[in-house]
Write an enzyme that holds these catalytic residues in place. Sequence first.
Site, PDB file in Angstrom:
ATOM      1  N   GLU A   4       0.860  -1.215   0.007  1.00 53.12           N
ATOM      2  CA  GLU A   4      -0.007  -0.087  -0.007  1.00 53.12           C
ATOM      3  C   GLU A   4       0.809   1.155   0.007  1.00 53.12           C
ATOM      4  O   GLU A   4       1.814   1.311   0.892  1.00 53.12           O
ATOM      5  CB  GLU A   4      -0.986   0.193   1.294  1.00 53.12           C
ATOM      6  CG  GLU A   4      -1.895   1.022   1.173  1.00 53.12           C
ATOM      7  CD  GLU A   4      -2.917   1.243   2.426  1.00 53.12           C
ATOM      8  OE1 GLU A   4      -2.769   0.424   3.276  1.00 53.12           O
ATOM      9  OE2 GLU A   4      -3.774   1.977   2.025  1.00 53.12           O
ATOM     10  N   GLY A   9       2.876   2.470  11.042  1.00 51.82           N
ATOM     11  CA  GLY A   9       2.400   1.432  12.187  1.00 51.82           C
ATOM     12  C   GLY A   9       2.346   0.008  11.637  1.00 51.82           C
ATOM     13  O   GLY A   9       2.896  -0.723  12.534  1.00 51.82           O
ATOM     14  N   ALA A  10       1.574  -0.205  10.888  1.00 51.55           N
ATOM     15  CA  ALA A  10       1.032  -1.714  10.427  1.00 51.55           C
ATOM     16  C   ALA A  10       0.338  -1.709   9.171  1.00 51.55           C
ATOM     17  O   ALA A  10       0.268  -0.499   8.580  1.00 51.55           O
ATOM     18  CB  ALA A  10       0.437  -2.330  11.456  1.00 51.55           C
ATOM     19  N   MET A  11       0.344  -2.661   8.715  1.00 53.53           N
ATOM     20  CA  MET A  11      -0.144  -3.171   7.318  1.00 53.53           C
ATOM     21  C   MET A  11      -1.308  -4.212   7.433  1.00 53.53           C
ATOM     22  O   MET A  11      -0.738  -5.296   7.994  1.00 53.53           O
ATOM     23  CB  MET A  11       0.545  -3.110   6.361  1.00 53.53           C
ATOM     24  CG  MET A  11       0.172  -3.290   4.738  1.00 53.53           C
ATOM     25  SD  MET A  11      -0.830  -1.792   4.548  1.00 53.53           S
ATOM     26  CE  MET A  11      -1.929  -2.511   3.498  1.00 53.53           C
ATOM     27  N   GLU A  12      -2.447  -4.096   6.853  1.00 53.72           N
ATOM     28  CA  GLU A  12      -3.330  -5.032   7.151  1.00 53.72           C
ATOM     29  C   GLU A  12      -3.600  -6.038   5.950  1.00 53.72           C
ATOM     30  O   GLU A  12      -4.588  -6.600   5.775  1.00 53.72           O
ATOM     31  CB  GLU A  12      -4.843  -4.263   6.873  1.00 53.72           C
ATOM     32  CG  GLU A  12      -5.211  -3.846   5.675  1.00 53.72           C
ATOM     33  CD  GLU A  12      -4.963  -2.075   5.496  1.00 53.72           C
ATOM     34  OE1 GLU A  12      -4.093  -1.630   6.328  1.00 53.72           O
ATOM     35  OE2 GLU A  12      -5.570  -1.466   4.862  1.00 53.72           O
ATOM     36  N   HIS A  39      -7.042  -2.484  14.976  1.00 55.21           N
ATOM     37  CA  HIS A  39      -7.208  -1.729  13.623  1.00 55.21           C
ATOM     38  C   HIS A  39      -6.930  -2.668  12.423  1.00 55.21           C
ATOM     39  O   HIS A  39      -7.732  -2.689  11.555  1.00 55.21           O
ATOM     40  CB  HIS A  39      -6.375  -0.468  13.417  1.00 55.21           C
ATOM     41  CG  HIS A  39      -6.262   0.501  12.407  1.00 55.21           C
ATOM     42  ND1 HIS A  39      -7.140   1.535  12.561  1.00 55.21           N
ATOM     43  CD2 HIS A  39      -5.913   0.291  11.039  1.00 55.21           C
ATOM     44  CE1 HIS A  39      -7.106   1.996  11.259  1.00 55.21           C
ATOM     45  NE2 HIS A  39      -6.128   1.324  10.494  1.00 55.21           N
ATOM     46  N   GLU A  40      -5.790  -3.337  12.432  1.00 56.45           N
ATOM     47  CA  GLU A  40      -5.278  -3.989  11.268  1.00 56.45           C
ATOM     48  C   GLU A  40      -6.175  -5.199  11.273  1.00 56.45           C
ATOM     49  O   GLU A  40      -6.595  -5.507  10.005  1.00 56.45           O
ATOM     50  CB  GLU A  40      -3.979  -4.419  11.539  1.00 56.45           C
ATOM     51  CG  GLU A  40      -2.782  -3.498  11.412  1.00 56.45           C
ATOM     52  CD  GLU A  40      -3.087  -2.229  10.571  1.00 56.45           C
ATOM     53  OE1 GLU A  40      -3.713  -2.323   9.476  1.00 56.45           O
ATOM     54  OE2 GLU A  40      -2.741  -1.066  11.068  1.00 56.45           O
TER      55      GLU A  40
HETATM   56  N1  0A1 Z   1      -3.341   0.687   5.791  1.00 56.80           N
HETATM   57  C1  0A1 Z   1      -2.261   0.832   6.838  1.00 56.80           C
HETATM   58  C2  0A1 Z   1      -1.334   2.209   6.775  1.00 56.80           C
HETATM   59  C3  0A1 Z   1      -0.340   2.230   6.002  1.00 56.80           C
HETATM   60  C4  0A1 Z   1      -0.333   2.869   4.750  1.00 56.80           C
HETATM   61  C5  0A1 Z   1       0.816   2.861   3.888  1.00 56.80           C
HETATM   62  C6  0A1 Z   1       2.107   1.986   4.168  1.00 56.80           C
HETATM   63  O1  0A1 Z   1       3.058   2.288   3.371  1.00 56.80           O
HETATM   64  C7  0A1 Z   1       4.418   2.474   3.928  1.00 56.80           C
HETATM   65  C8  0A1 Z   1       1.814   1.345   5.348  1.00 56.80           C
HETATM   66  C9  0A1 Z   1       0.568   1.150   6.255  1.00 56.80           C
HETATM   67  C10 0A1 Z   1      -3.090   1.108   8.017  1.00 56.80           C
HETATM   68  O2  0A1 Z   1      -3.948   1.874   8.243  1.00 56.80           O
HETATM   69  O3  0A1 Z   1      -2.958   0.400   8.985  1.00 56.80           O
HETATM   70 ZN    ZN Z   2      -5.678   1.490   8.631  1.00 54.25          ZN
END
Ligand code: 0A1
Ligand code: ZN
Length: 880
Positions: free
Chosen positions: A127, A267-270, A303-304
Amino acid sequence: MRTDTGQVFRLEDYRPSDYLIPRTDLTFLLGAHDTRVTAKLSIARRDGAPLDTPLVLDGDDLVLERVSIDGRVLAADEYTATPGRLEIHRPPTQAFALSIETTLDPSANTELMGLYRSSAVYCTQCEAEGFRRITYFLDRPDVLSVYTVRMEADAAEAPLLLSNGNPVEAGILEGGRHFAVWHDPHPKPSYLFALVAGDLDAVRDSFVTASGREVALAIFVERGKQALATYAMDALKRSMRWDEEVFGREYDLDVFNIVAVSDFNMGAMENKGLNVFNDKYVLADDRTATDADFANIEAIIAHEYFHNWTGNRITCRDWFQLCLKEGLTVYRDHEFSADMRSRAVKRIAEVRTLKAHQFPEDQGPLAHPVRPRRYREINNFYTATVYEKGSEVVRMIRTILGPAAFRAGMDLYFARHDGEAVTIEDFVKCFEEASGRDLAQFSLWYHQAGTPNVAVSWSYDAARREAVLEIEQSSPPTPSESRKRLLHIPLAFGLVGPDGGDLKWSSVEGATVENGVIHLKKRRHVVRFRGIAERPALSLNRGFSAPVTLSVEQKPGELAFLARHDSDLFCRWQALGTLFTDALIAASRVLRDGREAGFDESLLALAGAIAGDESLEPAFRSLALTLPGEADIARETGNNIDPDAIYAAREALASAIAVANAKSFAAIHAALAHAGPFSPDAASAGRRSLRNTMLDYLATLPGGVETAFDHWNAADNMTDRAAALSVLTHRHGRSPHAARALADFAETFAGDALVLDKWFQIQASAPGAQTLDAVERLTAHPAYSATNPNRVRALLGTFFNANQTGFHRADGKGYQLFARTVLDIDPRNPQLAARLATGLRSWRSLEPGRQAKARAALVTISAARSLSTDVRDIVERTLG
Ligand code: 0A1
Ligand code: ZN
């Protein structure tokens, strides 16, 4: 690094893709410097798409080795390939199989987008547009595909091979290599693809869903760190149960994996079935993590996980719709934390975060609607507005509809759009249909930037037994939106009687008032409440029902009464905060004129009364007693900000409160001394928090440094240790005690990077001009790393964002460090650099001398010859 093309993406240009990719088969031959990716894509033409369109796939920094269609290698004149694009000039008119081979070097990937290596672990971040750094693809969220992934790697280097979905097959290969195959039956956009390969330890558990599906759970961490992941596992299981109970959402695969990595931009990724986390939001125990860390872990794990339905099963049609998944998922994680902890305390914490991050964004040059209409770089739109204000908008929908219709709307959304990529309009429509309400005016919250103002004046007429509220809304202009439309603002309220209970009225006119909410829809409402027996105190925006700036004509006596007696705890906190802020702004003006600041005795006594009120939970008392931060005061001050005067005012009020309440604060501090085993639960955390707030006050008194040093010596958990260290460093930075504590901390936690981040953070936020030198010296510390996002954010991010007197020192040297840092980091990691670059977004509010120096730093950055799109976009918008 991609250099800026100047291209702007516009919402109104959205077109569905002419081509679809129903199936994606990926093979990865993993090598630290040389990884080969084969993508076999089934390509189909969308119904109704023209027959003669070329197939254009996205790429970024790719090296193409070979491309074939239905097994036939294409000749050079049948396609054009650049690192950023692959065009097949005349693809077959029927469905076909496209095979693409690319090579890449994961170890050289410092942007941390696409496939990269972090501490010898291969991992991915796709993402928003990272998948195109792995292979050529229709890398857009409305192209959903069913993925099968085969990974081959050295068995010793990477015994663990993970991807999305369920494991299908695994086995040994020649030459010490092995393989695994994963299949994800749920069609998904490319941004949710993930792969992890490495040598990791795991905490394992299992979960049985409401309908009886057994799910194998695992959290993978660096070898030897399993014990630090047990809290995260517990939070995961609680999240899974909660989503079933509160939203009726069950998990849908046989496995759910989480991997903690130490180099991560966010923070993290889903990713579907394989969440990848910044290790900061997984690893915790009482020795190394604070209560705030535990709360963050709980919230981010949730959240994730919640994204599985809000984001993954139902995804975004395009990136303009980012708040569709983010605002909604933040709302869901807020509700989860509220149910796990104290709802009122959680709400106050949320509002503090919103005001600290989203309000300045919404009131400065980077303001944008919750659903933006244009962007140059989508990475720059993972903002507090999209996330936090996006969540507030969902919360307002619930306030307007009530819980039952809100849930019906959510149910309809899940039922109607499961498996689709949709828009905010689709989302809002579900609530309109489920409730029968028209949300057209309300929807403007998604489309209009800026923090609305709500101004209230009011009077009570005893003879007529009438309370009259005159309420006016206005929205200030924001970049590219000079005229604003009127919003539907749900303003929760109460007319508080002398005993603290809400007064009833016999009739009301001037606005729709239902269930304790005034619905503002016009510019001005005169709302008349009849049959009010006594003079009320006015409690407004209860629970922060709308994300607005409220100004009410209210006397200090009325605010003090509300602070003690309102039945709405949020409004109690708000009333006290208003009293503090008003006193601080007045004091900073007096101090700026070279005079001495004085404070009203009754305010000091009120602080003491709240601190000692045992009918209130300690966490609330702690929040209430925490003075508005320097940035909060600056925001309320408006323009021409002098951070030194604000700091001095805050210090003066803190010591005045401490002097007035010295005995009782010392008693509270002593009474809350910790005994027994540590527990991270909310009530225990609340007691620690109140005790540490008391310490902060006591440290301003004579002998305060000894009090803080005793607290430091007695600390048996990281919450107390970090609190004492920060009190010593911030209030007695020149004392031998502070030096001693800092040295002890560094020695005790040497080698533990995440813990040392706290050490960097505490030093970077120490007030005063001298901190700049300390920060520069710390960039040479062996534990610091200019390539690790957590280290950079702990030291420099903290300095730029949480040190008003240090960063904004009058000579502008802080701004010069800012420019050097952004330019240094940009070529390696544009996302990280761009985030740091937002640190000057409020430069126009500074007093003229600082303003000119801040501007010069921004100009230095923008004048650099080669800048990423990310940084150029932020800096140019900031300069305006
Ligand atoms: N979708 C994730 C946030 C996120 C967006 C971009 C990233 O790229 C480095 C990584 C994470 C969330 O909302 O947790
Ligand atoms: Zn998110």
